[in-house]
Design a protein around this motif. Sequence first.
Motif, short mmCIF file in Angstrom:
data_model
loop_
_atom_site.label_atom_id
_atom_site.label_comp_id
_atom_site.label_asym_id
_atom_site.label_seq_id
_atom_site.Cartn_x
_atom_site.Cartn_y
_atom_site.Cartn_z
N PRO B 228 -48.52 4.97 -12.46
CA PRO B 228 -50.18 4.50 -12.57
C PRO B 228 -50.72 4.40 -11.47
O PRO B 228 -49.99 3.75 -10.54
CB PRO B 228 -50.16 3.74 -13.72
N ARG B 229 -52.03 4.89 -11.22
CA ARG B 229 -52.56 4.63 -9.88
C ARG B 229 -53.11 3.43 -9.64
O ARG B 229 -53.97 3.04 -10.68
CB ARG B 229 -53.55 5.68 -9.64
N PRO B 230 -52.89 2.65 -8.70
CA PRO B 230 -53.47 1.21 -8.58
C PRO B 230 -55.17 1.47 -8.42
O PRO B 230 -55.62 2.44 -7.78
CB PRO B 230 -53.00 0.69 -7.22
N ARG B 231 -55.93 0.83 -9.07
CA ARG B 231 -57.28 0.97 -8.92
C ARG B 231 -58.01 -0.31 -8.40
O ARG B 231 -59.01 -0.38 -8.34
CB ARG B 231 -57.94 1.26 -10.38
N ALA B 232 -57.30 -1.38 -8.42
CA ALA B 232 -57.85 -2.64 -7.80
C ALA B 232 -56.84 -3.12 -6.77
O ALA B 232 -55.56 -2.96 -6.82
CB ALA B 232 -57.93 -3.54 -8.87
N SER B 233 -57.22 -3.74 -5.38
CA SER B 233 -56.30 -4.29 -4.65
C SER B 233 -57.15 -5.48 -4.08
O SER B 233 -58.43 -5.59 -3.90
CB SER B 233 -55.80 -3.18 -3.78
N ALA B 234 -56.24 -6.29 -3.37
CA ALA B 234 -56.59 -7.41 -2.54
C ALA B 234 -55.74 -7.36 -1.36
O ALA B 234 -54.35 -7.31 -1.69
CB ALA B 234 -56.80 -8.70 -3.30
N LEU B 235 -56.13 -7.57 -0.18
CA LEU B 235 -55.46 -7.71 0.98
C LEU B 235 -55.46 -8.98 1.93
O LEU B 235 -56.90 -9.11 2.06
CB LEU B 235 -55.47 -6.49 1.65
N ALA B 236 -54.68 -9.63 2.30
CA ALA B 236 -54.86 -10.73 3.16
C ALA B 236 -53.94 -10.49 4.43
O ALA B 236 -52.68 -10.22 3.94
CB ALA B 236 -54.57 -11.81 2.50
N MET B 237 -54.44 -11.28 5.54
CA MET B 237 -53.29 -11.21 6.60
C MET B 237 -53.16 -12.82 6.94
O MET B 237 -54.55 -13.55 6.93
CB MET B 237 -53.96 -10.66 7.74
N VAL B 238 -52.17 -13.50 7.00
CA VAL B 238 -52.23 -14.99 7.05
C VAL B 238 -51.18 -15.20 8.33
O VAL B 238 -50.47 -14.55 8.59
CB VAL B 238 -51.81 -15.67 5.82
N ALA B 239 -51.60 -16.41 8.93
CA ALA B 239 -50.68 -16.93 9.93
C ALA B 239 -49.82 -17.91 9.38
O ALA B 239 -50.02 -18.90 8.63
CB ALA B 239 -51.62 -17.52 11.01
N LEU B 240 -48.47 -17.96 9.92
CA LEU B 240 -47.49 -18.87 9.54
C LEU B 240 -46.76 -19.79 10.08
O LEU B 240 -46.62 -19.25 11.37
CB LEU B 240 -46.60 -18.09 8.41
N PRO B 241 -46.39 -21.07 10.07
CA PRO B 241 -45.91 -21.68 11.04
C PRO B 241 -44.43 -21.44 11.13
O PRO B 241 -43.66 -21.94 11.99
CB PRO B 241 -45.98 -23.20 10.38
N GLU B 242 -43.69 -20.81 10.14
CA GLU B 242 -42.32 -20.58 10.19
C GLU B 242 -42.23 -19.44 9.13
O GLU B 242 -43.02 -19.19 8.24
CB GLU B 242 -41.63 -21.71 10.07
N ILE B 243 -40.92 -18.75 9.32
CA ILE B 243 -40.83 -17.72 8.44
C ILE B 243 -40.47 -18.09 7.12
O ILE B 243 -40.59 -17.41 5.93
CB ILE B 243 -39.74 -16.45 9.10
N GLU B 244 -39.86 -19.01 6.76
CA GLU B 244 -39.59 -19.78 5.45
C GLU B 244 -40.88 -19.77 4.54
O GLU B 244 -41.00 -19.58 3.33
CB GLU B 244 -39.15 -20.95 5.25
N ALA B 245 -42.00 -19.97 5.18
CA ALA B 245 -43.41 -20.13 4.59
C ALA B 245 -43.75 -18.79 3.83
O ALA B 245 -44.41 -18.84 2.62
CB ALA B 245 -44.37 -20.44 5.37
N ALA B 246 -43.23 -17.63 4.42
CA ALA B 246 -43.31 -16.12 3.83
C ALA B 246 -42.77 -16.16 2.29
O ALA B 246 -43.14 -15.63 1.27
CB ALA B 246 -43.04 -15.26 4.52
N LEU B 247 -41.53 -16.81 2.39
CA LEU B 247 -40.58 -16.85 0.96
C LEU B 247 -41.33 -17.69 0.11
O LEU B 247 -41.44 -17.46 -1.11
CB LEU B 247 -39.29 -17.13 1.29
N THR B 248 -41.73 -18.79 0.41
CA THR B 248 -42.55 -19.75 -0.51
C THR B 248 -43.66 -18.98 -1.12
O THR B 248 -44.12 -19.20 -2.30
CB THR B 248 -42.76 -21.11 0.06
#
Lengths: 487, 487
Positions: B228-248
């Motif tokens: 099924p085709r996505p019809r809604a989306s949201a996008l963010a770009m964030v700055a992180l202090p360390e790569i572990e934060a991405a996993l959290t």
Amino acid sequence: MSLDPASIVAAPPGAALVDSLAAIVGRRHVIAPDEDQEPYLVDWRGRYHGRAAAVVKPADTAEVAEVVRLCARAGVVVVPQGGNTGMCGAATPDGSGQAVVLRLDRLNRIRAISALANSITVEAGCILQSIQEAAAGVDRLFPLSLGAEGSCQIGGNIATNAGGTAVLRYGTTRELVLGLEVVLPDGSVLNRLQGLRKNSSGYDLKQLFIGAEGTLGIITAASLKLFPRPRASALAMVALPEIEAALTLMGRLRGTVGDRLASLEAMSRGQIEVIAQNVPDVAIPFALEAPWFLLIELTDTLAGTDLRAPLEAALAETFEEGLVLDAVIAESGAQAEALWKIRHSVSEGSKRAGYVVSHDSVVPLENQAAFARNVERRILEAVPDARVVMHGHIGDGNIHVLAILDAARFPDATAAAPVAARINAVVDDETAALGGVISAEHGIGVSNRARLGRVTEPGEIALMRRVKALLDPAGIMNPGKVLPPEG
Amino acid sequence: MSLDPASIVAAPPGAALVDSLAAIVGRRHVIAPDEDQEPYLVDWRGRYHGRAAAVVKPADTAEVAEVVRLCARAGVVVVPQGGNTGMCGAATPDGSGQAVVLRLDRLNRIRAISALANSITVEAGCILQSIQEAAAGVDRLFPLSLGAEGSCQIGGNIATNAGGTAVLRYGTTRELVLGLEVVLPDGSVLNRLQGLRKNSSGYDLKQLFIGAEGTLGIITAASLKLFPRPRASALAMVALPEIEAALTLMGRLRGTVGDRLASLEAMSRGQIEVIAQNVPDVAIPFALEAPWFLLIELTDTLAGTDLRAPLEAALAETFEEGLVLDAVIAESGAQAEALWKIRHSVSEGSKRAGYVVSHDSVVPLENQAAFARNVERRILEAVPDARVVMHGHIGDGNIHVLAILDAARFPDATAAAPVAARINAVVDDETAALGGVISAEHGIGVSNRARLGRVTEPGEIALMRRVKALLDPAGIMNPGKVLPPEG
């Protein structure tokens, strides 16, 4: 990797074999022919009865490998067996009494679980339900779900590439496997258990063992995918004027709710009548006047999502168009459970109704309605007193056709064989004509091996044989299963 | 199926081979050595340069099979080539001038598409983007998406089990394949193209060819899943202090939005600096003060679903905790495109920055942060003037580590070889120690074959060799790729 032919010696006499196995796993984990082997010599439907030189229950992968090495050296056949809930006799030894039945029960540890990585590493003997529960314990879902989940083992699920009621949303067992640990027919261990989400580092050998029903090696552990847990759901049961309506409804729902469409389980009127007549405590919420009924479940991981509104909207629209004749929407968890109970009573109800000749064909979705119609008509032409009922996974092209015969006239497989052969011929013919295969999720085992060649291309079967010969040159690993008899 | 050794004759001289191929595909679809073969003799990064006895462009599966049969009889090596966008030289012939390069360009038909069955059947030469567009034309999504999508061909995507930016939600290419048509090394055709959603009818042979980089046969067509085709989306770009934060952050978002989490693409500060310095028209919405940046995309198939609220909630919560330093949420489609452009400029930017020694390791998710940290530190110890940058697919355990060398000192692969070897040794060592493999999505090809044995178990590689020998006993199908050199 390869078996040294010089090391193959004649099979030891029974007592010596039992002693050798006992030296590996301990005497109390070996069952000799004069002890209570019976539960392991017969499949749950009682179709296949075998004999065994020993039943052995190793404790871990190392013991499995040692047992296999012993058997390889001695030229003894190994029949791996999980929960023994299979539909095709793939886990039952033959009548020679020469085989070792290798039970995986004691390999029942959950080795690792990670909510972060959305994965769980389990041993082959883990009961499916215990894996579902472990996943729920870390707020995750292990989506594989099927009738036998309280007793089937994950090793057997993987070895048959089991399907079940959540394939529409989550895929077959193959798609849930991230990694495998396998004891090969020479007793060496292939360890692909890392649980990597991506891997383009050479051939993906683990795929060979998924769905191979223990003929290429013994799966001893697996790393599996977990998913976010659904926290909202909506369930309806609807009456349909024809099976095509189910596909239209699927298309509409996919167009709006997309992947929230989790299950679409169809049952023919006759299938539900068989359940109503034979299984106590099943409540049918309709007069059984329509030819087809459909369970529709929507789920969402976000708590509080309103799934009922889009479900009602789709049903109202299709009701207007005459595609839906009647609908019941579950008002509570208890009502949802009661509706699911109908579907989960299919095997029990059918088994009590008579001698069942069951099928597991899958065809391209577009051909599903033609398949159901043609097969029903042609079985009744060939065997007029058969009761033909159907249930199936509408979104997968997998309709189980069951021809139920009078148990008094057909008390067992031998008595039913000539009639079953006529019925199978019809199903195989239609399956081949409509571009399908004979097993979607149950496997081939002993039951269907002679049928495989009627539907699957000869070149493909020839290549399967060459893969079997490559991995198991001595032919000790669950022989007589999957591949058609030669010649 | 097997090649009759008696039919193998000496390779014909060049002109005779060109004539024989012309008799199959027509003279204008054969390019002789004295014609313009150049585009087909070098990979897109210019790392590998080969020669060919002929480049041939068959029109359909039957012609591919006939070309392979001709080559099998003549003992001529066949190198299948799709869009020639690969990262590992898997589609480039060697320098002997003896090989036939088989281009799939003309097999570019979409054979069937069904919104109802959520599937599409395409020939191997179809450009990925054209498949995405065909899917969109019936209101469906084909989710495979990667930098080269405007020129790569689906056959190559399947042959390398390509990954890309949507694996988190939809899986790798392998998981998108329902069926394959393959020309085997003897010229016979394996047809498993039915597009069945479920299949437990014997060994799933098609899996062998996915990710085999043309060493076991030539993929000529595939049946693929649509969604099924996505019809809604949201996008963010964030700055992180360390790569572990991405996993959290991933864990938090999975807990609420579940499968709506579609992409999680990380870039190190250095990676974004390389893009900003080398690619025009890329706007970076931050001061580059944090060590890591992360693109987060949520999608939903239900139009109007509010995805921004749960995204903002997760970001607010993690900002409070110091796990997120800064965040930009796209306010429009154009802004979202601008953010994605940063990510899609990774290859171009890095290529312009110098000579790139790039890696594609994947490790278990829990080991990802240690992998990134250890590798960066150890490469800088070994090669102090390397510029180490990283980007990767956080939810998959796949971090691409790039060591960028001064192009003036290291103008080509030969000059860079000794330094590249030191860098590879570090990456391979850490990959093996942390339970990973060296290729998540790019493949092995020529570049990485010598490295494969440093990370993958010897028993597994031995079994890969036996599978290769089984399917291609004469060794004519893309030899010198994937498997490590012997001895």
